[in-house]
Design a protein around this motif. Structure first.
Motif, mmCIF file in Angstrom:
data_model
loop_
_atom_site.group_PDB
_atom_site.id
_atom_site.type_symbol
_atom_site.label_atom_id
_atom_site.label_comp_id
_atom_site.label_asym_id
_atom_site.label_seq_id
_atom_site.Cartn_x
_atom_site.Cartn_y
_atom_site.Cartn_z
ATOM 1 N N TRP A 155 -14.902 -39.448 4.245
ATOM 2 C CA TRP A 155 -13.697 -40.118 3.746
ATOM 3 C C TRP A 155 -12.805 -39.131 2.998
ATOM 4 N N PHE A 156 -13.397 -38.280 2.177
ATOM 5 C CA PHE A 156 -12.609 -37.274 1.463
ATOM 6 C C PHE A 156 -11.940 -36.307 2.440
ATOM 7 N N ARG A 157 -12.647 -35.937 3.506
ATOM 8 C CA ARG A 157 -12.042 -35.071 4.520
ATOM 9 C C ARG A 157 -10.817 -35.739 5.131
ATOM 10 N N GLU A 158 -10.961 -37.029 5.421
ATOM 11 C CA GLU A 158 -9.854 -37.762 6.025
ATOM 12 C C GLU A 158 -8.653 -37.858 5.098
ATOM 13 N N GLN A 159 -8.906 -37.758 3.804
ATOM 14 C CA GLN A 159 -7.813 -37.784 2.829
ATOM 15 C C GLN A 159 -7.175 -36.409 2.658
ATOM 16 N N GLY A 160 -7.686 -35.429 3.387
ATOM 17 C CA GLY A 160 -7.105 -34.094 3.330
ATOM 18 C C GLY A 160 -7.770 -33.135 2.371
ATOM 19 N N HIS A 161 -8.897 -33.536 1.799
ATOM 20 C CA HIS A 161 -9.591 -32.670 0.850
ATOM 21 C C HIS A 161 -10.543 -31.721 1.580
ATOM 22 N N THR A 162 -10.681 -30.536 1.067
ATOM 23 C CA THR A 162 -11.606 -29.548 1.622
ATOM 24 C C THR A 162 -12.968 -29.710 0.966
ATOM 25 N N ILE A 163 -13.996 -29.845 1.772
ATOM 26 C CA ILE A 163 -15.355 -29.991 1.236
ATOM 27 C C ILE A 163 -15.878 -28.600 0.907
ATOM 28 N N PRO A 164 -16.318 -28.380 -0.320
ATOM 29 C CA PRO A 164 -16.759 -27.040 -0.741
ATOM 30 C C PRO A 164 -18.137 -26.682 -0.191
ATOM 31 N N GLU A 165 -18.554 -25.481 -0.462
ATOM 32 C CA GLU A 165 -19.918 -25.051 -0.150
ATOM 33 C C GLU A 165 -20.855 -25.602 -1.230
ATOM 34 N N HIS A 166 -22.139 -25.655 -0.885
ATOM 35 C CA HIS A 166 -23.122 -26.046 -1.894
ATOM 36 C C HIS A 166 -23.071 -25.064 -3.057
ATOM 37 N N SER A 167 -23.273 -25.570 -4.250
ATOM 38 C CA SER A 167 -23.259 -24.716 -5.433
ATOM 39 C C SER A 167 -24.667 -24.543 -5.978
ATOM 40 N N SER A 168 -24.789 -23.688 -6.950
ATOM 41 C CA SER A 168 -26.099 -23.299 -7.475
ATOM 42 C C SER A 168 -26.951 -24.471 -7.977
ATOM 43 N N PRO A 169 -26.381 -25.435 -8.728
ATOM 44 C CA PRO A 169 -27.238 -26.518 -9.230
ATOM 45 C C PRO A 169 -27.961 -27.297 -8.130
ATOM 46 N N GLY A 170 -27.247 -27.639 -7.053
ATOM 47 C CA GLY A 170 -27.874 -28.386 -5.976
ATOM 48 C C GLY A 170 -28.885 -27.561 -5.212
ATOM 49 N N LEU A 171 -28.548 -26.320 -4.935
ATOM 50 C CA LEU A 171 -29.467 -25.436 -4.222
ATOM 51 C C LEU A 171 -30.738 -25.198 -5.027
ATOM 52 N N THR A 172 -30.565 -24.998 -6.332
ATOM 53 C CA THR A 172 -31.718 -24.757 -7.204
ATOM 54 C C THR A 172 -32.628 -25.971 -7.266
ATOM 55 N N TYR A 173 -32.027 -27.145 -7.429
ATOM 56 C CA TYR A 173 -32.844 -28.354 -7.547
ATOM 57 C C TYR A 173 -33.554 -28.662 -6.234
ATOM 58 N N SER A 174 -32.851 -28.500 -5.116
ATOM 59 C CA SER A 174 -33.461 -28.754 -3.821
ATOM 60 C C SER A 174 -34.672 -27.855 -3.599
ATOM 61 N N GLN A 175 -34.524 -26.577 -3.867
ATOM 62 C CA GLN A 175 -35.628 -25.639 -3.668
ATOM 63 C C GLN A 175 -36.789 -25.953 -4.595
ATOM 64 N N TYR A 176 -36.472 -26.323 -5.821
ATOM 65 C CA TYR A 176 -37.521 -26.668 -6.776
ATOM 66 C C TYR A 176 -38.320 -27.878 -6.289
ATOM 67 N N LEU A 177 -37.625 -28.885 -5.795
ATOM 68 C CA LEU A 177 -38.309 -30.086 -5.305
ATOM 69 C C LEU A 177 -39.217 -29.771 -4.125
ATOM 70 N N LEU A 178 -38.740 -28.938 -3.207
ATOM 71 C CA LEU A 178 -39.561 -28.569 -2.051
ATOM 72 C C LEU A 178 -40.837 -27.857 -2.488
ATOM 73 N N GLU A 179 -40.704 -26.912 -3.404
ATOM 74 C CA GLU A 179 -41.864 -26.156 -3.864
ATOM 75 C C GLU A 179 -42.814 -27.045 -4.672
ATOM 76 N N LEU A 180 -42.241 -27.872 -5.527
ATOM 77 C CA LEU A 180 -43.061 -28.724 -6.384
ATOM 78 C C LEU A 180 -43.835 -29.758 -5.573
ATOM 79 N N SER A 181 -43.170 -30.371 -4.616
ATOM 80 C CA SER A 181 -43.792 -31.448 -3.850
ATOM 81 C C SER A 181 -45.002 -30.975 -3.052
ATOM 82 N N ALA A 182 -45.009 -29.691 -2.686
ATOM 83 C CA ALA A 182 -46.106 -29.160 -1.881
ATOM 84 C C ALA A 182 -47.360 -28.878 -2.688
ATOM 85 N N LYS A 183 -47.226 -28.820 -4.011
ATOM 86 C CA LYS A 183 -48.381 -28.415 -4.813
ATOM 87 C C LYS A 183 -48.672 -29.312 -6.014
ATOM 88 N N ASP A 184 -47.728 -30.166 -6.393
ATOM 89 C CA ASP A 184 -47.880 -30.912 -7.645
ATOM 90 C C ASP A 184 -47.325 -32.330 -7.495
#
Length: 237
Positions: free
Chosen positions: A116-145
């Motif tokens: 919807w934001f794209r259709e309104q003419g907004h540019t979708i940014p790249e992933h930023s550090s907070p999301g990338l960090t949290y995603s990686q942490y969850l993947l690592e944590l879920s496999a061992k804890d």
């Protein structure tokens, strides 16, 4: 999302694990809720106990959100929810499979919002550090804890259904002409969906030792820290 960086001693969090009988009498989810409330600020919730030290810990009424920051938040939130879906689908631990198709999943809704934001003419940014960090942490944590992962699973979903909805409403009032995004809509009755997941969480955790439960509660601080860094993107992009 529950939702901010905090500094709390392990002792304080462990004490919340000992809040019997009020916690155990209602199942372990109640103990997780108690631990979570300790990390809310007084501006965020009536039962909050800490003072705001980060921008996102203030009352949403005091926020100055931007479209740019909100898009970063939505995109990084989608990455986190995509990661949760991947974890429960792969189910490194059998208990994770209990949380497939709960109705709380947000990835599809977020994809619609970003389109919807794209259709309104907004540019979708790249992933930023907070999301990338949290995603990686969850993947690592879920496999061992699994105990620590369940803490994050609970806090992410339940925070979004409560404080997250309030944040979405206030941000929409300020920058989206009150538009309600799909991120804040659920199919079916939300209260029942949440209760179903509470029941599953209580079932999965009922066989945990007291030590395992305390370990889960001790992860609450980390959950708030990482979620808070994603949330902060709305006002500090």
């Amino acid at each position: 999302m529950a939702l901010e960086a905090v500094t709390v001693s392990a002792t304080t969090t462990a004490e919340s694990a000992k809040m019997h009988p009020s916690g155990e009498s209602k199942g372990f989810v109640e103990e997780m809720k108690i631990a979570s409330m300790k990390l809310h600020t007084k501006e965020q919730a009536k039962g909050g106990e800490k003072r705001a030290s980060q921008p996102e810990e203030r009352s949403v009424a005091k926020w100055d959100p931007s479209i740019e920051g909100y898009l970063k938040f939505l995109l990084d939130s989608k990455l986190v929810f995509d990661t949760l879906d991947k974890i429960v689908d792969n189910a490194d631990f059998p208990a994770y499979a209990e949380f497939r198709n709960t109705g709380l999943e947000r990835s599809v809704s977020l994809a619609k919002d970003l389109e919807w934001f794209r259709e309104q003419g907004h540019t979708i940014p790249e992933h930023s550090s907070p999301g990338l960090t949290y995603s990686q942490y969850l993947l690592e944590l879920s496999a061992k804890d699994p105990q620590a992962f369940i803490c994050h699973f609970y806090n992410i979903y339940f925070a979004h259904s409560a404080g997250g909805r309030m944040i979405g409403k206030k941000v929409a009032e300020k920058i989206l002409n009150n538009k309600v995004l799909e991120f804040y809509k659920w199919e079916g009755q939300l209260s029942q969906l949440l209760q179903n997941v509470r029941d599953k969480l209580n079932k999965v955790t009922e066989g945990w030792t007291r030590e395992e439960k305390t370990h889960c509660l001790d992860e609450t601080e980390k959950s708030f820290k990482l979620s808070g860094e994603v949330l902060r993107l709305i006002i500090v992009p």
